[in-house]
Design a protein around this motif. Sequence first.
Motif, PDB file in Angstrom:
ATOM      1  N   GLN E  54       5.270   1.507   4.537  1.00 17.11           N
ATOM      2  CA  GLN E  54       4.470   2.646   4.977  1.00 17.11           C
ATOM      3  C   GLN E  54       3.954   3.343   3.728  1.00 17.11           C
ATOM      4  OE1 GLN E  54       6.937   4.909   7.623  1.00 17.11           O
ATOM      5  NE2 GLN E  54       6.774   3.407   9.270  1.00 17.11           N
ATOM      6  N   VAL E  55       2.650   3.560   3.721  1.00 16.06           N
ATOM      7  CA  VAL E  55       2.024   4.054   2.494  1.00 16.06           C
ATOM      8  C   VAL E  55       1.144   5.264   2.766  1.00 16.06           C
ATOM      9  CG1 VAL E  55       2.053   1.818   1.322  1.00 16.06           C
ATOM     10  CG2 VAL E  55       0.128   2.404   2.811  1.00 16.06           C
ATOM     11  N   LEU E  56       0.921   6.008   1.707  1.00 16.93           N
ATOM     12  CA  LEU E  56       0.020   7.156   1.768  1.00 16.93           C
ATOM     13  C   LEU E  56      -1.345   6.698   1.251  1.00 16.93           C
ATOM     14  CD1 LEU E  56       0.027  10.273   2.342  1.00 16.93           C
ATOM     15  CD2 LEU E  56       0.411  10.580  -0.111  1.00 16.93           C
ATOM     16  N   VAL E  57      -2.399   6.989   2.016  1.00 14.61           N
ATOM     17  CA  VAL E  57      -3.745   6.523   1.670  1.00 14.61           C
ATOM     18  C   VAL E  57      -4.668   7.715   1.467  1.00 14.61           C
ATOM     19  CG1 VAL E  57      -5.717   5.157   2.459  1.00 14.61           C
ATOM     20  CG2 VAL E  57      -3.397   4.418   3.019  1.00 14.61           C
ATOM     21  N   VAL E  58      -5.441   7.682   0.388  1.00 15.54           N
ATOM     22  CA  VAL E  58      -6.447   8.715   0.135  1.00 15.54           C
ATOM     23  C   VAL E  58      -7.819   8.079   0.291  1.00 15.54           C
ATOM     24  CG1 VAL E  58      -6.525   8.338  -2.369  1.00 15.54           C
ATOM     25  CG2 VAL E  58      -7.174  10.561  -1.440  1.00 15.54           C
ATOM     26  N   GLN E  59      -8.762   8.842   0.822  1.00  8.54           N
ATOM     27  CA  GLN E  59     -10.095   8.305   1.078  1.00  8.54           C
ATOM     28  C   GLN E  59     -11.191   9.088   0.364  1.00  8.54           C
ATOM     29  OE1 GLN E  59      -9.459   8.157   5.578  1.00  8.54           O
ATOM     30  NE2 GLN E  59     -10.545   6.241   5.234  1.00  8.54           N
ATOM     31  N   GLY E  60     -12.360   8.482   0.340  1.00  8.88           N
ATOM     32  CA  GLY E  60     -13.520   9.134  -0.237  1.00  8.88           C
ATOM     33  C   GLY E  60     -13.517   9.079  -1.748  1.00  8.88           C
ATOM     34  N   SER E  61     -14.234  10.002  -2.365  1.00  9.30           N
ATOM     35  CA  SER E  61     -14.369   9.997  -3.826  1.00  9.30           C
ATOM     36  C   SER E  61     -13.016  10.184  -4.507  1.00  9.30           C
ATOM     37  CB  SER E  61     -15.336  11.090  -4.278  1.00  9.30           C
ATOM     38  OG  SER E  61     -14.844  12.365  -3.916  1.00  9.30           O
ATOM     39  N   SER E  62     -12.062  10.804  -3.816  1.00 10.67           N
ATOM     40  CA  SER E  62     -10.742  11.025  -4.406  1.00 10.67           C
ATOM     41  C   SER E  62      -9.975   9.728  -4.612  1.00 10.67           C
ATOM     42  CB  SER E  62      -9.930  11.989  -3.538  1.00 10.67           C
ATOM     43  OG  SER E  62     -10.540  13.271  -3.538  1.00 10.67           O
ATOM     44  N   ALA E  63     -10.384   8.650  -3.946  1.00 11.81           N
ATOM     45  CA  ALA E  63      -9.748   7.348  -4.180  1.00 11.81           C
ATOM     46  C   ALA E  63      -9.975   6.921  -5.633  1.00 11.81           C
ATOM     47  CB  ALA E  63     -10.306   6.300  -3.222  1.00 11.81           C
ATOM     48  N   ARG E  64     -11.065   7.419  -6.209  1.00 13.83           N
ATOM     49  CA  ARG E  64     -11.359   7.069  -7.611  1.00 13.83           C
ATOM     50  C   ARG E  64     -10.522   7.881  -8.595  1.00 13.83           C
ATOM     51  NH1 ARG E  64     -16.871   7.856  -5.868  1.00 13.83           N
ATOM     52  NH2 ARG E  64     -17.127   9.434  -7.469  1.00 13.83           N
TER      53      ARG E  64
END
Lengths: 95, 95, 95, 95, 95
Positions: E54-64
């Motif tokens: 189980q993982v924490l996922v960040v999306q959008g420009s913050s993934a960079r």
Amino acid sequence: MFVGKIIGTVVATRKDPKLEGRKLLIVRPLDENMKGKKDYLVAVDTVSAGFHEQVLVVQGSSARMAFGMKDCPVDSAIIGIVDSFVIEDKTGAGQ
Amino acid sequence: MFVGKIIGTVVATRKDPKLEGRKLLIVRPLDENMKGKKDYLVAVDTVSAGFHEQVLVVQGSSARMAFGMKDCPVDSAIIGIVDSFVIEDKTGAGQ
Amino acid sequence: MFVGKIIGTVVATRKDPKLEGRKLLIVRPLDENMKGKKDYLVAVDTVSAGFHEQVLVVQGSSARMAFGMKDCPVDSAIIGIVDSFVIEDKTGAGQ
Amino acid sequence: MFVGKIIGTVVATRKDPKLEGRKLLIVRPLDENMKGKKDYLVAVDTVSAGFHEQVLVVQGSSARMAFGMKDCPVDSAIIGIVDSFVIEDKTGAGQ
Amino acid sequence: MFVGKIIGTVVATRKDPKLEGRKLLIVRPLDENMKGKKDYLVAVDTVSAGFHEQVLVVQGSSARMAFGMKDCPVDSAIIGIVDSFVIEDKTGAGQ
């Protein structure tokens, strides 16, 4: 990006100074059969699009990369007039 | 962008320092017939909008391009008071 | 932005170095009647929010504009404790 | 990112100068069984993708990080040709 | 951010040069009861996550902003391994 049709205009006299002189158009997104979806958005015009034309719309921060839109408070911009939209494979949907 | 109606206010005493003095309004998105959708969002006001007014709202990083919002933690900003919203072609939806 | 309620916490020992020491809270978005929606998101706390409190949440790149979050890999941040959320016009929804 | 299939092309003669010479493809998102969803988007091709190929698509501002897309008004870019898409655990959905 | 489960892998030999050597994983978002939603996304791994974790996922420009992802064409990144996900108040949903 997606393809939409220009269906109207928005006029706002009191607005952000960076929107002065910008043309704000109402765009109806089109599905893959070029039929209108039941929704709309307001996009800034950057290609002198005309009423009823099918246009290419970019959203998000990339709308500020459209011609003349640098640092403007816009999240949707019309960046092209669509000449042809050809789907060569319609069998895929829902299959 | 989309058009919404101001329906209320949010007050937060403890908040991010960059939000000090900002007016946070509750906006109900409007459909193309200017009827309210069953939803809301909280947007920062940058054009001294009044209760019940129809306003233009920008979302995402472009909200930080609105007047006075540079580097503020806001993802929605009111950037115009809508004087007219005219759809000249209503036949398109769902057709 | 939207208003949510803090309903829990997430602990991750192995994580991005920029998340060290950050408090990750589970937030349930609230509808306009302050009832919980059937969903959640994980947001970083920047205002020392407490369990059950109603909070203001910012999303997207603007979450990195919240206090102390510069260049952090976060897409949602709690930026205020909501003292009052008043909708003065409830007649609009769906009308 | 998500996986999609190339199903067609969009041609726009009048367009943003930064889109000159770009190939704009119509992509149908695929579900986890590689079946097409009932939707499409227009993405710029950066890997010389071919008709019917399964491709990896990036959205938002990160589309501008794709090869050659710096500062371009694009919100979706094709950044890879998918050789294999293997889900080893299909029991999880809806359980 | 949201919590998901790693359910598979994507291999793309021909891809954006900045994706060379990156591990692309298929993530199924989990609801608040840790049950899989009927959907997936492709995220780049930045914490050496393992299958089924189980993982924490960040999306959008913050993934960079995730470790090692600067200027990469990614819109989703795995930034943590979830040790505990505790909702202390389940009464709120839909009430």
